[in-house]
Write a protein that holds these residues in place. Structure first.
Motif, PDB file in Angstrom:
ATOM      1  N   GLN A  57       0.871  -1.304  -0.030  1.00  0.00           N
ATOM      2  CA  GLN A  57      -0.064   0.032   0.043  1.00  0.00           C
ATOM      3  C   GLN A  57       0.700   1.255   0.151  1.00  0.00           C
ATOM      4  O   GLN A  57       1.829   1.256  -0.482  1.00  0.00           O
ATOM      5  CB  GLN A  57      -0.915   0.143   1.291  1.00  0.00           C
ATOM      6  CG  GLN A  57      -1.803  -1.380   1.114  1.00  0.00           C
ATOM      7  CD  GLN A  57      -3.104  -0.929   0.520  1.00  0.00           C
ATOM      8  OE1 GLN A  57      -3.396   0.142  -0.013  1.00  0.00           O
ATOM      9  NE2 GLN A  57      -4.047  -1.950   0.371  1.00  0.00           N
ATOM     10  N   TRP A  61       0.994   3.005   5.774  1.00  0.00           N
ATOM     11  CA  TRP A  61      -0.578   3.066   5.549  1.00  0.00           C
ATOM     12  C   TRP A  61      -1.112   2.288   6.830  1.00  0.00           C
ATOM     13  O   TRP A  61      -2.270   2.585   7.229  1.00  0.00           O
ATOM     14  CB  TRP A  61      -0.820   2.431   4.224  1.00  0.00           C
ATOM     15  CG  TRP A  61      -2.340   1.975   4.070  1.00  0.00           C
ATOM     16  CD1 TRP A  61      -3.124   3.068   3.595  1.00  0.00           C
ATOM     17  CD2 TRP A  61      -3.052   0.782   4.603  1.00  0.00           C
ATOM     18  NE1 TRP A  61      -4.367   2.252   3.260  1.00  0.00           N
ATOM     19  CE2 TRP A  61      -4.326   0.907   3.892  1.00  0.00           C
ATOM     20  CE3 TRP A  61      -2.869  -0.227   5.327  1.00  0.00           C
ATOM     21  CZ2 TRP A  61      -5.237   0.123   4.142  1.00  0.00           C
ATOM     22  CZ3 TRP A  61      -3.831  -1.146   5.322  1.00  0.00           C
ATOM     23  CH2 TRP A  61      -5.073  -1.046   4.833  1.00  0.00           C
ATOM     24  N   ASP A 459      -2.723   9.863   0.101  1.00  0.00           N
ATOM     25  CA  ASP A 459      -1.378   9.634   0.824  1.00  0.00           C
ATOM     26  C   ASP A 459      -0.820  11.100   1.255  1.00  0.00           C
ATOM     27  O   ASP A 459      -0.285  11.379   2.296  1.00  0.00           O
ATOM     28  CB  ASP A 459      -0.563   9.236  -0.458  1.00  0.00           C
ATOM     29  CG  ASP A 459      -0.835   7.922  -0.992  1.00  0.00           C
ATOM     30  OD1 ASP A 459      -1.382   7.290  -0.409  1.00  0.00           O
ATOM     31  OD2 ASP A 459      -0.275   7.688  -2.140  1.00  0.00           O
TER      32      ASP A 459
END
Length: 522
Positions: A57, A61, A459
């Motif tokens: 990921q 994360w 993100d």
């Protein structure tokens, strides 16, 4: 903007190498993108090893962006006679405070003692004396009730007969991971997010590398040794003898600081189960946490807070902060993380499970899981020691991995802590205005978008920065500015930008906002 290797540049190098080289060989391949994997990567790169880190990921994360953000030795571990864990953690806390000012900071703690509740203040002072001695410092002292009442307007002091003052550390856990990764890349390592290891490859009985999935393409990467530092996913790559992984969820609520203004981390016992819980200031907000219960959701998905956890944490506001009359409408955001606890299967309560880390080894493969944020470097040292025993030709050395430093004379503390070597470049950019009530500046966001391997908007808003956690729904007010910044830095089309915003809103609403009373998470 910079000639030094950034995370984005490293990712581009790895992708080109995978597509154009017949053989991709490394000394170490580290699987995982949390604090443990980042610590191993940082230390290995600092020793001159050719090392590649792969995360399925985004970096940080999982657990390492969803912890309580505390860099501490763990008083409760000392109370349960886990001496080594406490000693090592407190000394690592002191090291991080010295090495990363601006990212790891000392935070005052206030322990509230209720009449008739264990431990009484005199016994707790003795425990704090031992805690400080193990750390090689002295932070604790008694605090008068009158002074505490002056500091804490609206707190319920009815049954409190004493207050102890001490200190521990606090950080931004995701930024700590990013700092380790960035410094590892500067030292010559390579790191790639959104790169799923689908399987291990073997030569005879030895693990000799990994099978890597990038979108629709698959690649083989060989290595002298593979490090499985995938936290709660560790058993999917390596059978773990001696027990089993027990994923435990911890959730937190975030309140506006003006609704719950507290000058220190307050420690008290939950009236329901007598577990130690906290309320603490963090980046201009106030956080209450944490819960501790078995996580039965799919590990592949984002963890979410349950109605039971919300009620459990809101009970604290009614019990200890009645003067503030907090309700669920005051909650800006929430987060839930899954602790990778290795259990011996004794069926004890979650809070009684050991937080010690565990390491398993077989030819060509070392797996590590468990442990604490604070002691990540000790875990990295132990892992590399075992690598050295398996692979003596790599000449692993004992030692500490230093952090990068900005050019001489640069002294902006926060930017230095967050970005290290790149702080002067960011400081020279325009856009020093802060975003909303957060401490984040537009130039930090622009730098992260361009140089920190951002693939998706979440993100940027949940891990490179914590804007969504700190602003809550107010982050929607900055949609146009944020997307304009991303389109410039990441060359997104208007359609891609709109799609990313929709993706972010869906993730944020489902997993970082309180669910309705009719919605139930497992």
């Amino acid at each position: 903007m910079t000639g030094a290797r950034t995370l984005s540049r490293s990712a581009s190098e790895v992708r080109r190498a995978l597509k154009h080289e017949a053989t991709n060989h490394y000394d170490l391949v580290v699987i995982g993108g949390g604090i443990t994997a980042a610590g191993v990567f940082h230390l290995a790169a600092a020793q001159g090893l050719k090392v590649l880190l792969l995360e399925q990921q985004d970096f940080a994360w999982g657990t390492s962006s969803r912890s309580s953000k505390m860099v501490h030795g763990g008083l409760r571990y000392l109370a349960s006679a886990q001496w080594r864990l406490t000693r090592d953690s407190t000394r690592q806390r002191e090291l991080l405070l010295r090495e990363l000012p601006g990212l790891v900071e000392l935070m005052p703690f206030m322990m509230m003692h209720k009449a008739g509740e264990f431990p009484p203040a005199p016994l707790f002072h003795g425990l704090l004396s031992l805690y400080d001695k193990l750390a090689g410092c002295r932070y604790h002292r008694p605090l008068s009730l009158d002074t505490a009442k002056d500091w804490l307007d609206g707190f319920a002091f009815d049954d409190i007969n004493a207050v102890s003052l001490f200190a521990d550390g606090v950080t931004d856990d995701a930024r700590l991971v990013l700092r380790l990764l960035q410094d590892g890349v500067l030292a010559g390592g390579q790191a790639l997010n959104y790169a799923k290891v689908s399987s291990l490859t073997q030569t005879g009985d030895n693990v000799s590398g990994v099978r890597l999935q990038l979108g629709e393409q698959a690649f083989n990467v060989s290595a002298h040794c593979v490090i499985n530092a995938t936290g709660s996913w560790a058993a999917q790559l390596h059978p773990l003898s001696g027990g089993q992984l027990r994923p435990l969820r911890g959730s937190h609520l975030v309140f506006p600081f003006e609704r719950l203004p507290i000058p220190a981390c307050l420690s008290f016992f939950h009236p329901k189960d007598k577990r130690p819980v906290f309320a603490y200031p963090w980046q201009g907000s106030t956080v209450i946490g944490t819960t501790d219960l078995d996580h039965r959701q799919d590990l592949a998905g984002e963890p979410g807070i349950s109605r039971t956890e919300i009620d459990y944490l809101m009970q604290l506001t009614r019990e200890f902060f009645p003067g503030h009359q907090l309700t669920e409408k005051d909650v800006i955001s929430c987060w839930s993380g899954v602790r990778p606890i290795f259990s011996d299967g004794a069926q004890q309560s979650p809070s009684k499970e050991s937080r010690e880390h565990h390491i398993w080894s077989k030819p060509g493969l070392i797996s590590v899981t468990g442990g604490k944020l604070t002691s990540y470097h000790l875990m990295a040292q132990e892992v590399l020691q075992q690598v050295g025993e398996q692979q003596p030709q790599l000449r692993i050395k004992a030692g500490h991995a230093a952090f990068s430093r900005p050019t001489q004379g640069y002294a902006e503390k926060r930017l230095t802590g967050y970005f290290g070597h790149f702080a002067p470049a960011i400081s020279a950019m325009s856009g020093q205005e802060k975003i909303g009530v957060s401490h984040y500046q537009w130039r930090e966001l622009a730098w992260s978008a361009e140089h920190e391997s951002v693939h998706h908007l979440d993100d940027l808003l949940l891990r490179r920065s914590r804007l969504a956690l700190l602003l809550g729904r107010d982050v929607l007010r900055y949609r146009q500015q944020i997307l304009s910044l991303c389109r410039r830095a990441l060359s997104w089309s208007a359609e891609r930008a709109d799609s990313e915003w929709q993706r972010f809103e869906e993730i944020f609403a489902r997993h970082y906002q309180l669910p309705s009373k009719e919605s139930i998470h497992g």
